[in-house]
Write a protein that holds these residues in place. Structure first.
Motif, mmCIF file in Angstrom:
data_model
loop_
_atom_site.group_PDB
_atom_site.id
_atom_site.type_symbol
_atom_site.label_atom_id
_atom_site.label_comp_id
_atom_site.label_asym_id
_atom_site.label_seq_id
_atom_site.Cartn_x
_atom_site.Cartn_y
_atom_site.Cartn_z
ATOM 1 N N UNK A 114 -44.765 -7.545 10.403
ATOM 2 C CA UNK A 114 -43.926 -8.042 9.313
ATOM 3 C C UNK A 114 -42.469 -7.700 9.626
ATOM 4 N N UNK A 115 -41.616 -8.719 9.598
ATOM 5 C CA UNK A 115 -40.202 -8.560 9.923
ATOM 6 C C UNK A 115 -39.358 -8.769 8.671
ATOM 7 N N UNK A 116 -38.303 -7.953 8.553
ATOM 8 C CA UNK A 116 -37.265 -8.160 7.541
ATOM 9 C C UNK A 116 -35.921 -8.083 8.252
ATOM 10 N N UNK A 117 -35.000 -8.979 7.913
ATOM 11 C CA UNK A 117 -33.706 -9.047 8.600
ATOM 12 C C UNK A 117 -32.579 -9.304 7.601
ATOM 13 N N UNK A 118 -31.424 -8.692 7.875
ATOM 14 C CA UNK A 118 -30.197 -8.965 7.137
ATOM 15 C C UNK A 118 -29.101 -9.363 8.133
ATOM 16 N N UNK A 119 -28.157 -10.196 7.711
ATOM 17 C CA UNK A 119 -27.064 -10.598 8.603
ATOM 18 C C UNK A 119 -26.172 -9.416 8.976
ATOM 19 N N UNK A 120 -25.350 -9.562 9.993
ATOM 20 C CA UNK A 120 -24.449 -8.479 10.412
ATOM 21 C C UNK A 120 -23.579 -7.997 9.257
ATOM 22 N N UNK A 121 -23.411 -6.703 9.177
ATOM 23 C CA UNK A 121 -22.540 -6.115 8.173
ATOM 24 C C UNK A 121 -23.167 -5.900 6.823
ATOM 25 N N UNK A 122 -24.342 -6.454 6.580
ATOM 26 C CA UNK A 122 -24.991 -6.323 5.271
ATOM 27 C C UNK A 122 -26.031 -5.205 5.347
ATOM 28 N N UNK A 123 -25.608 -4.004 4.988
ATOM 29 C CA UNK A 123 -26.462 -2.827 5.137
ATOM 30 C C UNK A 123 -27.621 -2.904 4.147
ATOM 31 N N UNK A 124 -28.856 -2.742 4.623
ATOM 32 C CA UNK A 124 -30.005 -2.795 3.707
ATOM 33 C C UNK A 124 -29.935 -1.674 2.678
ATOM 34 N N UNK A 125 -30.402 -1.954 1.487
ATOM 35 C CA UNK A 125 -30.467 -0.933 0.457
ATOM 36 C C UNK A 125 -31.448 0.154 0.884
ATOM 37 N N UNK A 126 -31.055 1.400 0.641
ATOM 38 C CA UNK A 126 -31.860 2.532 1.061
ATOM 39 C C UNK A 126 -31.433 3.108 2.390
ATOM 40 N N UNK A 127 -30.428 2.518 3.035
ATOM 41 C CA UNK A 127 -29.964 2.953 4.358
ATOM 42 C C UNK A 127 -28.588 3.596 4.219
ATOM 43 N N UNK A 128 -28.366 4.702 4.934
ATOM 44 C CA UNK A 128 -27.070 5.362 4.968
ATOM 45 C C UNK A 128 -26.485 5.243 6.364
ATOM 46 N N UNK A 129 -25.231 4.852 6.447
ATOM 47 C CA UNK A 129 -24.535 4.730 7.731
ATOM 48 C C UNK A 129 -23.509 5.849 7.842
ATOM 49 N N UNK A 130 -23.571 6.635 8.929
ATOM 50 C CA UNK A 130 -22.595 7.683 9.204
ATOM 51 C C UNK A 130 -21.747 7.248 10.397
ATOM 52 N N UNK A 131 -20.429 7.243 10.238
ATOM 53 C CA UNK A 131 -19.526 6.924 11.333
ATOM 54 C C UNK A 131 -18.772 8.193 11.701
ATOM 55 N N UNK A 132 -18.942 8.668 12.941
ATOM 56 C CA UNK A 132 -18.327 9.917 13.376
ATOM 57 C C UNK A 132 -16.828 9.750 13.547
ATOM 58 N N UNK A 133 -16.069 10.661 12.936
ATOM 59 C CA UNK A 133 -14.621 10.654 13.114
ATOM 60 C C UNK A 133 -14.235 11.126 14.509
ATOM 61 N N UNK A 134 -15.103 11.915 15.128
ATOM 62 C CA UNK A 134 -14.753 12.529 16.408
ATOM 63 C C UNK A 134 -14.851 11.558 17.568
ATOM 64 N N UNK A 135 -15.992 10.856 17.690
ATOM 65 C CA UNK A 135 -16.199 10.059 18.895
ATOM 66 C C UNK A 135 -16.627 8.623 18.611
ATOM 67 N N UNK A 136 -16.657 8.234 17.345
ATOM 68 C CA UNK A 136 -16.998 6.850 17.039
ATOM 69 C C UNK A 136 -18.472 6.549 17.007
ATOM 70 N N UNK A 137 -19.311 7.552 17.195
ATOM 71 C CA UNK A 137 -20.749 7.300 17.186
ATOM 72 C C UNK A 137 -21.190 6.890 15.785
ATOM 73 N N UNK A 138 -22.119 5.950 15.717
ATOM 74 C CA UNK A 138 -22.630 5.453 14.443
ATOM 75 C C UNK A 138 -24.081 5.894 14.305
#
Length: 865
Positions: A313-337
């Motif tokens: 079973x596949x679920x997909x969202x377009x680029x930039x549309x973060x799925x609900x329930x997901x947290x995105x961390x962007x590192x200030x130090x090295x840009x790692x996501x």
């Protein structure tokens, strides 16, 4: 563990057995109910820990050792329950695994066998105690997920387009880089359609070890026969699954069972040798309930996935549309996501049913023989509805090439925006970007965002679902209107996304993100190979090189230098920087132009100054080395001022005015001779060695001053490209030649050392160099140069592991962990080599210093970077 009936259910069951209860009867029933309900044992069993939720307590227990868990389980009944949870012991096992896993019916038994606990004790641990009077919604929901079956799993209707007989032109025009598509009958002629079953693979590859995907920093493998046994016995919430990018090496015959479908054969990574290219193909095998949680594929590549057995079973969202329930961390130090996401099963069971219709993903069920295409940047989540076997490959083609190059550009903001859209930036930044954006098509909506981290939570019953915890006015975590941010401004368009690149960051002076799929040098080599081997797409390659390397900027600098010195510009094949070094180098007809930019102006000026001092010394003493080193034709400093370029010639002697204005020379330091020669460079390296790596790079911001050097072009190739073709005699001759040149380097006189007359740069809480020579034999007179060298190495030793982890193509973690075993605690021990050379004169010892400064230090730098 027992899950007793709730008081309400007991009451209802009891009252159903009576008819028309009056008030007296009800009171009697309530009294009986109070006697039936076991006393809640949680407060007494947990003591002060009772204020913590069960989820947090379970997370804390993961940091304990198996021995500590055994002791803690004896404290109370509730601690016994929590310390014997299977997910906890699964984590324990994966943390301590050494070698292939052999599953032993439970994760606790597997861990204990792994720790060589006697069999009798292991069997005793298998007899669980049961307690009533303890209810945990967290444990119950996890228990349910572990034992749920998906045979009757249902979701809303499929809305991913399904195509048969899709032509290449139709694919490129309608789907490539645009939207997912499910394609049938691409694999009908593959042998894998009939041979890739659990039974056949077990028969042919039962003893073959495959890599396992799980939340663990170490490499985990299992023999296939042990993995099949595990699949049949396990009841894990998030089961282990095979996800092996080296399956072609482990079982080469599997590569003959399938071929890349004709729709996906354009792959720009194919110019690299197999051992040079990043991981790109995977064998995927997993049981029911396993799967891949929400993610965007590495480096913004696209992918195809063909299912040979089972249902997904596949679920997909377009680029930039973060799925609900997901947290995105962007590192200030090295840009790692980094992404925090529930397991795929947890998302489908707990979050998906609560989604409003407009928030639901694009979805489909994939059947055997079907191939799904996932475009660049699309979020996707996969749940195995039964045991599945699949093969997948990621690729770079003409539609996603610029996005891949953008993702490997330095900085963090653009990486976050490519994945999380405008959630990755603050409102002020978005207003600035809005003025620079050149394209904004395919618009999506996003809420206001005032932090670099956004967590969306599942609400309690009766609350509005997915309310943003940090926004009092938000009504839904995905679509919210606000006053500060235009909600229709995001576009997965390369021109729009490029506006989020940070102007002060440059490929040559920035930390290389560990999330990048290839190393910094390898990235430049890849682009150069593409340029040479695929001349028909050079316009596209140039755009990618400008995004990743600032190729347009350095090409413009090179052209200014060529014009000033009346040199021809590079031929078509040489328009991109060459080599594996850390500075842009260009080849013209008969010339090599090197522009010094690595780690900022101060490092660059010392790089050129040291080389010019070395060339001067070779000619001053007529060293034979000068016959084997390219002639210096010109050198100088290129600068940009008021929008125009200027050049100042500089041979390394004295201080040009353009450099004098930058305050790079200390007041007490001499300014005659070679002020940026080898000893000035060593003092600069001493100062830099005390900086944390992130401060070291942040201090090397982009400037408008660039030293450069022009030398005569040599014909030939680098040794790394030739070593496999050299005969034994050629190798011996080369070794002999290099030995002679090393001797010539050894006998060079050392430039005067101004280490003691120049103001010494010290860092807070750093011991002086004198400390490091206390252990040296007192009969040996130690030159001051050695003190400088030893103090620099001592400072570098402090963060050697982090430097190695961030240097170029990632070095295996097991080697990084052992590096300190090879480094003496007291680096002054390196000097004790001279006590066996007591007859050596001080002059000879001084001469030996040139090897220390020009060769040995470079070798140490490789170790300490």
């Amino acid at each position: 563990m027992l899950f007793p009936l709730s008081p309400l259910s007991i009451f209802l069951r009891h009252t159903k057995q009576t008819s028309s209860p009056n008030l007296s009867q009800t009171q009697t029933n309530m009294s009986e109910l109070s006697q039936l309900v076991p006393k809640d044992r949680r407060p007494e069993a947990l003591g002060d820990f009772r204020v913590l939720p069960d989820e947090l307590i379970c997370a804390l227990l993961e940091d304990l050792s198996p021995r500590d868990l055994a002791h803690l389980s004896s404290v109370s009944s509730v601690m016994y329950i929590l310390c014997n949870e299977e997910p906890l012991w699964m984590t324990q096992c994966l943390k301590s695994v050494k070698g292939p896993i052999e599953y032993r019916s439970s994760w606790k038994k597997t861990t204990l066998y792994q720790l060589h606990v006697p069999d009798k004790l292991v069997e005793c641990c298998g007899k669980s105690l049961h307690f009533d009077g303890f209810n945990s919604l967290f444990l119950y929901k996890r228990f349910y997920r572990c034992f749920t079956t998906l045979n009757a799993f249902s979701a809303d209707g499929d809305n991913v387009e399904k195509k048969k007989d899709l032509s290449l032109n139709e694919f490129r025009n309608e789907y490539d880089g645009r939207k997912p598509v499910l394609i049938t009958e691409l694999a009908e002629t593959w042998p894998a359609r009939s041979t890739w079953t659990s039974e056949q693979l077990l028969h042919n590859f039962g003893d073959t070890k495959f890599k396992i995907s799980q939340r663990s920093s170490g490499k985990i493998t299992m023999k296939f026969k042990d993995y099949v046994s595990y699949m049949n016995m396990q009841h894990d919430e998030d089961p282990l699954y095979i996800f092996d990018d080296k399956f072609g090496e482990a079982a080469p015959s599997l590569l003959k069972d399938y071929s890349v479908p004709h729709l996906f054969q354009e792959d720009f990574f194919d110019v690299l040798d197999r051992d040079e290219r990043p991981p790109f193909r995977w064998l995927i095998i997993g049981p029911e309930r396993s799967g891949a949680s929400w993610h965007v594929d590495p480096a913004l590549t696209s992918a195809w996935n063909t299912l040979l057995c089972g249902r997904k079973r596949w679920a997909l969202y377009p680029p930039g549309r973060v799925p609900l329930g997901v947290t995105v961390h962007v590192s200030e130090e090295d840009g790692d996501v980094n992404i925090d996401t529930p397991s795929s099963l947890q998302w489908w069971l707990d979050i998906y049913p609560m989604l409003a219709d407009q928030d639901k993903p694009i979805e489909c069920t994939q059947l055997p023989g079907e191939t799904i295409y996932v475009p660049s940047g699309w979020w996707h989540c996969v749940l195995n509805l039964e045991t599945t076997i699949a093969v997948t490959q990621n690729f770079v083609n003409s539609k996603n090439f610029e996005f891949v190059c953008l993702d490997m550009a330095p900085g963090h903001r653009h990486k976050g925006v490519c994945r999380a859209g405008l959630l990755a930036i603050d409102a002020e930044c978005s207003e600035d970007t809005k003025l620079n954006a050149t394209s904004a098509n395919d618009k999506l909506n996003y809420p206001d965002m005032h932090r670099r981290e956004k967590r969306l939570r599942v609400s309690k019953y009766g609350e509005n679902p997915f309310v943003d915890d940090s926004d009092e006015n938000a009504t839904n975590g995905l679509i919210t209107s606000n006053k500060n941010l235009q909600i229709d401004e995001f576009s997965y368009d390369i021109d729009f996304l490029a506006t989020f690149l940070e102007a002060e960051r440059d490929h040559y002076i920035s930390i290389w993100s560990p999330s990048n799929c290839i190393g910094q040098r390898e990235m430049r080599q890849w682009l150069h190979k593409l340029w040479v081997e695929k001349p028909g797409i050079r316009d596209l390659i140039w755009k990618g090189a400008c995004l990743a390397l600032n190729a347009d900027k350095w090409s413009e600098c090179m052209e200014v230098i060529c014009t000033y010195h009346n040199l021809p510009t590079p031929l078509d094949d040489d328009e991109l920087p060459v080599g594996t070094g850390s500075n842009p180098v260009y080849l013209t007809e008969g010339h090599v132009i090197k522009i010094y930019v690595e780690e900022g102006l101060e490092s660059s000026i010392h790089g050129l100054g040291t080389e010019l001092e070395f060339y001067s010394l070779l000619h001053k003493v007529s060293s034979p080395l000068k016959d084997h080193i390219p002639d210096v034709l010109a050198s100088g400093i290129l600068f940009q001022e008021n929008g125009s370029y200027g050049i100042v010639k500089w041979d390394g002697i004295g201080i040009p005015d353009i450099i004098g204005k930058c305050s790079l020379i200390k007041e007490k330091c001499p300014t005659d001779g070679f002020p940026f020669g080898v000893w000035s460079k060593k003092q600069f390296e001493l100062h830099k060695a005390g900086m944390p790596i992130n401060e070291r790079f942040s201090s090397a911001r982009s400037t408008t001053i660039w030293p450069y050097l022009i030398t005569k072009r040599c014909r030939g190739d680098i040794f790394a490209h030739l070593r496999d073709t050299l005969s034994w005699n050629d190798g011996l001759n080369l070794a002999s030649f290099l030995g002679d040149q090393l001797r010539n380097l050894h006998v060079l006189p050392v430039p005067p050392c101004n280490y003691f007359t120049c103001e010494k740069q010290k860092l807070d809480n750093e011991p002086s160099a004198d400390v490091f020579v206390e252990g040296v034999d007192k009969k040996i007179s130690v030159p001051g140069e050695w003190r400088l060298f030893i103090e620099t190495l001592t400072r570098r030793k402090k963060d050697v592991c982090s430097r190695l982890a961030k240097w170029g193509d990632p070095i295996p973690s097991n080697l990084i962990e052992k590096v300190e075993e090879y480094v003496p605690d007291d680096l002054s021990l390196l000097l004790n080599m001279f006590k066996v050379l007591s007859h050596v004169s001080i002059n000879s010892l001084n001469n030996c210093m040139y090897i220390c400064t020009l060769i040995t230090s470079n070798l140490w730098i490789i170790m300490w970077l």
